[in-house]
Motif scaffolding. Structure first.
Motif, PDB file in Angstrom:
ATOM      1  N   VAL B 143       0.356  -1.266   0.123  1.00  0.00           N
ATOM      2  CA  VAL B 143       0.291  -0.156   0.419  1.00  0.00           C
ATOM      3  C   VAL B 143       0.782   1.334   0.133  1.00  0.00           C
ATOM      4  O   VAL B 143       0.875   2.637   0.034  1.00  0.00           O
ATOM      5  N   ALA B 343     -16.160   0.007  -7.697  1.00  0.00           N
ATOM      6  CA  ALA B 343     -15.283  -0.965  -8.707  1.00  0.00           C
ATOM      7  C   ALA B 343     -16.520  -1.257  -9.787  1.00  0.00           C
ATOM      8  O   ALA B 343     -15.486  -1.094 -10.757  1.00  0.00           O
ATOM      9  N   GLN B 344     -17.491  -0.783  -9.598  1.00  0.00           N
ATOM     10  CA  GLN B 344     -18.438  -1.083 -10.750  1.00  0.00           C
ATOM     11  C   GLN B 344     -18.170   0.503 -11.432  1.00  0.00           C
ATOM     12  O   GLN B 344     -17.973   1.460 -11.245  1.00  0.00           O
ATOM     13  N   GLU B 375      -9.108   3.100  -7.502  1.00  0.00           N
ATOM     14  CA  GLU B 375      -8.561   2.785  -6.753  1.00  0.00           C
ATOM     15  C   GLU B 375      -9.745   2.135  -5.752  1.00  0.00           C
ATOM     16  O   GLU B 375      -8.268   1.244  -4.707  1.00  0.00           O
ATOM     17  N   ALA B 376     -10.734   1.728  -6.190  1.00  0.00           N
ATOM     18  CA  ALA B 376     -11.573   0.944  -5.423  1.00  0.00           C
ATOM     19  C   ALA B 376     -11.235  -0.900  -5.850  1.00  0.00           C
ATOM     20  O   ALA B 376     -12.078  -1.516  -6.002  1.00  0.00           O
ATOM     21  N   LEU B 377     -10.550  -1.306  -6.810  1.00  0.00           N
ATOM     22  CA  LEU B 377     -10.262  -1.803  -7.426  1.00  0.00           C
ATOM     23  C   LEU B 377      -8.083  -2.356  -6.972  1.00  0.00           C
ATOM     24  O   LEU B 377      -7.853  -3.247  -7.010  1.00  0.00           O
ATOM     25  N   PRO B 481     -13.955  -7.523 -16.808  1.00  0.00           N
ATOM     26  CA  PRO B 481     -13.011  -6.873 -15.616  1.00  0.00           C
ATOM     27  C   PRO B 481     -12.068  -6.428 -16.481  1.00  0.00           C
ATOM     28  O   PRO B 481     -11.596  -6.112 -17.820  1.00  0.00           O
ATOM     29  N   PRO B 482     -11.429  -4.774 -15.581  1.00  0.00           N
ATOM     30  CA  PRO B 482     -10.514  -3.959 -15.805  1.00  0.00           C
ATOM     31  C   PRO B 482      -9.190  -4.978 -16.463  1.00  0.00           C
ATOM     32  O   PRO B 482      -9.046  -5.429 -15.551  1.00  0.00           O
ATOM     33  N   LEU B 485      -4.578  -3.098 -14.495  1.00  0.00           N
ATOM     34  CA  LEU B 485      -3.833  -2.508 -12.369  1.00  0.00           C
ATOM     35  C   LEU B 485      -3.064  -2.616 -12.749  1.00  0.00           C
ATOM     36  O   LEU B 485      -1.752  -3.710 -13.187  1.00  0.00           O
ATOM     37  N   ARG B 487       0.315  -3.652 -10.389  1.00  0.00           N
ATOM     38  CA  ARG B 487       0.850  -5.402  -9.760  1.00  0.00           C
ATOM     39  C   ARG B 487       2.003  -4.658  -9.043  1.00  0.00           C
ATOM     40  O   ARG B 487       2.654  -4.069  -9.378  1.00  0.00           O
TER      41      ARG B 487
END
Lengths: 312, 563, 133
Positions: B143, B343-344, B375-377, B481-482, B485, B487
């Protein structure tokens, strides 16, 4: 795999599983309890009760650690109220004991009251026996201390610890209401707070007023459980009380009384279960309700007749 | 605010308006229709909202309650000309993985026109564990950036002149350790402490009540905090020594009024602690800063910021007898509300963030972080961070709301809301005073319970469809799915653990031990801890080593659990 | 005479993550659904979570994680439960967990993952449908 054998060997998965079965009143549990009974009666039972916010869980945590230091194995039963509406419960006591989770000499089980009125759930009695049979030397039973329910605990425990705390105005009132008689050891926790001395004095005065005091005069101890202060003394006093109970023969009396209570309650429960089954099956009174409403019969005669019918 | 005669007339008009409306509603009802699309109108925090606000709703004294910007009670802002002088500091909270990767992200953000840095640390760093500690498993670099010692801090700020940037560090329980690392990096760059600009969050109370990265119990924690106040007053005068945070309280589910109240109650506790430690209020109060959330209910949020300024000014002047105006100014950083993101349909989050940005700016923020749409993902990817920053720049340069000071002042609704939030917050502050202050209220679980009740209430309303969250419980679509992202390299934990071990092997072990012993006796005594922290930092003692010594002396906090 | 069987759930927060809004909301929602809920509190190691799951003989272990450590910590809980012979429990997860990570977590033995925006009724129904009998 024989659950009873595994429990006797101290297998933790088995202990936990049997407790669940007892809680759910599964038929296997009833059989297992019969088989385990001969192994019970060895553990010493300590009840801990007090109002919400008195720090019972923290005190329990520290007492367990102290008993562990003395080489004893400990079972803990933490009872929290179930919601009367949904039957659900949040069982939060073991949060305070999280570093005991990995100690093989300790077994902690949280239980909801599941609708029983006393501070203890119905399955608490079975759980005590299961932990006892599994070889735990001390069993601590921590219960919600509100109102009258504490009386349950004294009927179950060998030594009862009553916890109070400064700053809860009604606390002393609640104690007055009935638990002065049941405490063997009184603890004033959070004693670093203002008013601790006053609680001690009030407790002492009430104890002196208590006429039916036997040969054991309950001590009043101050603790600050979060800082582990006063815990050694509490455990020492419990040991002293145990010694007293044993040497005076009082332990046997208490246990007799406990068994007597348990028998009474279980018999009552079984009988009332049987009666409800029978009543719902046979619709004893349906035909007579109209007559009662129209004052042609009185309910009292009907009750007597129904009972006579069942007891035959 | 209006003369009596005019108010009487307005009252009469208002009565007529209401009567006419009632009649209209009755007519509709007779036809079986409803005049309004729902039974109850509420703010984002659930407070009821009237159909109409008029001068009747702001029966307050302009001069004492609203006043002028840059003047007591600072309702309209802390500077006389606000954004006509300069914009707020655009400060994106960033940090992940290793010091090297975070350093590259900071340089990118500065190139993109960001004006201040904001360091996110990983959880082991925030809780005082080195990367090779068993509790750090799976958490290293996740984080935020992993910092174990001065060696990592040197890499983190490599090529970034510390006299040219202002740096905010989200660090609380071990704030003094990280501040010491920062000062030491500065000295290596030839920048003396008096030239350093920035903020440490250093707000332990909200960790207990809402955020969860505590280490030590309240008493020693408060001492570490007041030590920092004292040390910085004398040595790092431009440093904001604390950022008293409502952000996380709101994220945990509080209402707007609770956010203000619980944050200011924490503020009161810090000021009290510093005064008890012997500091004069005007020497440190000017360096206190605040940190709030910005949610979607634009006007309620604006009112919240205005109310917070007004209450703090009154508290400092009346309760703490501050003399300096600066001590009475509530300066604050804002972050847009992470918990409002969905997230949606994540692109919708860009719009939410834009509204929240407006709220912060119309509320007079001093600096702002805008959340990225993803950021919700996961952690935000670079192009999402850029859009978030561009959102601030569009509000700054294109929206026009920055051209005058506090443009919503005088709105009947906004002033009434400001007053309502102020009243509700005072009620909470008084209640917390009765409980013995914020520390006691937290120890008794009062604040946590209030927050959780509000959070659960909100959740139930969303699930019952009483609150619409676009894309989540209404207007849903089928989504893929997005992609893309960010990692964190899974080997990061292992590599960082190896790095610490290597660094440790190169140090003078005896000196490290001697300094840690010195730290131990300092912790047991009463002297300011900062000088020895600095010494330990420069000797490359690790953060974990320093915190372990403090754990040994101070003990660890065990939370009360409220559910 | 079997009384109504209670579903027992452990709500667990492994690792260092301090975000417990979700865990606490779900704990309350489970209670209101009639479950008995044990909440671990913050900062529990997988070993502690497993020990508590066993002692409490819970039917469900619900793991909440928002720190990105799910890939390490969730499979570890499953693995330890299996080693201890307590592999009949339903293990579910919730939090900020990217879709791409979900197959690997399911592969490791996590029955279902619930991501942000999921109504509390969804895990409740999932538990009722899938809990051990």
């Amino acid at each position: 795999m024989d659950l009873v054998q595994l429990v006797k060997e101290g297998n933790r998965v088995a202990i936990a599983r049997l407790i669940t079965k007892a809680e759910n009143e599964a038929p296997e549990a009833a059989i297992a309890m019969r088989q385990l009974y001969s192994e019970t009666g060895k553990a010493f039972l300590i009840g801990i009760t007090g109002p919400p916010g008195s720090g019972k869980s923290t005190l329990t945590d520290k007492m367990v650690k102290e008993l562990r230091k003395r080489g004893k194995t400990v079972g803990v039963i933490a009872v929290d109220p179930s919601s009367p509406f949904t039957g659900g419960a949040i069982l939060g006591d073991r949060i305070r004991m999280s570093d005991l989770a990995l100690d093989d000499g300790v077994f902690i089980r949280s239980m909801g009251t599941r609708g029983s009125l006393g501070g203890l759930s119905k399955a608490t009695y079975d759980t005590i026996k299961i932990l006892d049979a599994a070889g735990f030397e001390y069993i601590l039973i921590e219960t919600v201390g509100v109102g009258q329910s504490e009386v349950d605990i004294v009927k179950t425990a060998d030594t009862t610890v009553v916890v109070s705390v400064p700053g809860l105005g009604d606390d002393i009132q609640a104690i007055k209401a009935g638990i002065m008689e049941i405490g063997d050891v009184f603890v004033v926790n959070k004693a670093d707070r203002e008013g601790a001395e006053r609680v001690v004095i009030e407790l002492a005065q009430m104890l002196e007023l208590n006429a039916n005091m036997g040969d054991w005069f309950p001590p009043i101890l101050k603790t600050v459980a979060v800082r582990n202060e006063g815990i050694v003394e509490v455990v020492d006093k419990i040991m002293e009380h145990r010694e007293f109970l044993t040497s005076s023969g009082e332990l046997r009396n208490r246990r007799k009384e406990r068994i007597s209570n348990e028998l009474f309650n279980l018999i009552l429960k079984k009988v009332s279960a049987k009666i409800s089954t029978k009543l719902s099956e046979e619709n004893f009174w349906d035909s007579q309700l109209d007559e009662i409403i129209e004052n042609q019969k009185n309910p009292y005669d009907v009750i007597d007749r129904v009972i006579d019918g069942i007891l035959q | 605010m209006y003369d009596k005669e005019k108010l009487e007339k307005i009252k009469q008009d208002n009565r007529n308006y209401e009567a006419d409306w009632e009649k209209g509603v009755e007519k509709l009802a007779a036809k079986g229709k409803k005049g309004e699309r729902k039974d109850k109108f509420v703010t984002g925090s659930g407070a009821s909202v009237n159909q109409l606000y008029t001068p009747l709703d702001i029966d307050i004294d302009y001069r004492s309650e609203i006043g002028f910007p840059g003047q007591y009670p600072f309702t309209r802002g802390v500077q006389p000309n606000m954004y006509r002088g300069r914009f707020w500091t655009m400060r994106q909270y960033a940090g992940f993985s290793s010091a090297e990767e975070s350093n590259a992200r900071y340089k990118y953000l500065l190139e993109q026109g960001q004006t201040g840095l904001s360091v996110a640390f990983d959880l082991p760093t925030q809780i005082g564990y080195d990367s090779d500690h068993p509790m750090s498993e799976g958490e290293v670099g996740k984080v935020g950036v992993a910092i174990d010692s001065l060696a990592d801090m040197e890499i983190l700020f490599n090529g970034i002149p510390l006299d040219k940037v202002s740096t905010s560090m989200t660090i609380n329980a071990p704030a003094s350790v990280l501040l010491a690392f920062y000062i030491a990096v500065g000295e290596k760059q030839g920048v003396t402490p008096d030239k350093l600009n920035g903020t440490i969050q250093n707000d332990i109370l909200k960790e207990y009540s809402a955020r969860g990265t505590y280490i030590f119990p309240p008493t020693p924690s408060m001492r570490l905090i007041t030590d920092i106040f004292d040390f910085c007053t004398r040595n790092v005068p431009n440093w904001n020594t604390i950022s008293i945070s409502g952000y996380h309280i709101r994220e945990a589910g509080s209402t707007a009024s609770q956010e203000v109240a619980f944050t200011l109650a924490d503020g009161i506790a810090y000021v009290n602690a510093a005064i008890i430690a012997g500091l004069d209020v005007d020497t440190f109060a000017g360096r206190l800063s605040f940190f709030f959330n910005a949610h979607n209910d634009l006007l309620e949020e604006v009112a919240k910021f205005r109310a917070a300024r007004r209450i703090w000014a009154k508290l400092m002047k009346e309760r703490f007898k501050a003399k300096s105006e600066r001590s009475m100014m509530l300066r604050f950083h804002t972050q847009t509300g992470g918990s409002t993101l969905t997230a949606q349909q994540p692109d919708n989050n860009i719009v939410r963030v834009a509204i929240q940005t407006l709220a912060a700016v119309l509320g007079g923020t001093q600096s702002l972080h805008t959340n990225s749409k993803d950021e919700a993902l996961a952690l935000p990817a670079e192009d999402s961070v850029r859009i978030a920053l561009r959102t601030q720049q569009i509000v700054a340069y294109e929206s026009g709301v920055t051209e005058t000071v506090d443009p919503l002042a005088g709105s009947y609704y906004v002033e009434a809301l400001t007053k309502r939030i102020e009243d509700e917050a005072w009620a909470y502050i008084n209640k917390i005073d009765e409980l013995g202050g914020a520390v006691k209220a937290i120890e008794q679980g009062y604040i946590q319970k209030e927050i959780q009740d509000a959070a659960y209430e909100y959740q139930k309303e969303v699930e019952a469809g009483k609150r619409v969250v676009v894309g989540m419980n209404k207007f849903q679509i089928k989504e893929k799915p997005p992609q893309g992202l960010l990692r964190v390299d899974p080997s990061m934990g292992f590599l960082q653990a190896k790095k610490v071990a290597e660094m440790k092997s190169k140090r003078d072990g005896n000196m490290v031990q001697a300094i840690l012993d010195e730290l131990r006796s300092a912790a047991k005594g009463n002297d300011n801890m900062m000088p020895i922290m600095l010494k330990a930092a420069k000797a490359y003692c690790t953060e974990g080593e320093i915190c372990d010594v403090l754990r040994e002396v101070f003990g660890e906090y065990t939370p009360i659990q409220v559910l | 005479m079997m009384t109504e069987r209670k579903i027992r759930v452990l709500v667990a927060k492994p690792g260092l993550d301090g975000h417990d809004r979700g865990a606490k909301i779900i704990a309350r929602a489970f209670r209101d659904a009639g479950f008995e809920v044990i909440y671990t509190g913050l900062r529990q190691t997988p070993e502690q979570i497993v020990a508590v799951s066993i002692q409490e003989d819970v039917d469900v272990v619900a793991i909440s994680l928002l720190s990105g450590a799910h890939g390490t910590l969730m499979p570890k809980v499953v693995k330890l439960l299996r080693e201890k012979g307590a592999d009949d429990k339903l293990i579910i997860g919730g939090g900020v967990i990217p879709d791409d990570d979900i197959p690997a977590l399911k592969e490791a033995g996590v029955a279902e993952i619930f991501t942000p925006g999921t109504p509390t009724s969804v895990p409740i129904e999932f538990i009722k449908a899938n809990v051990r009998q």
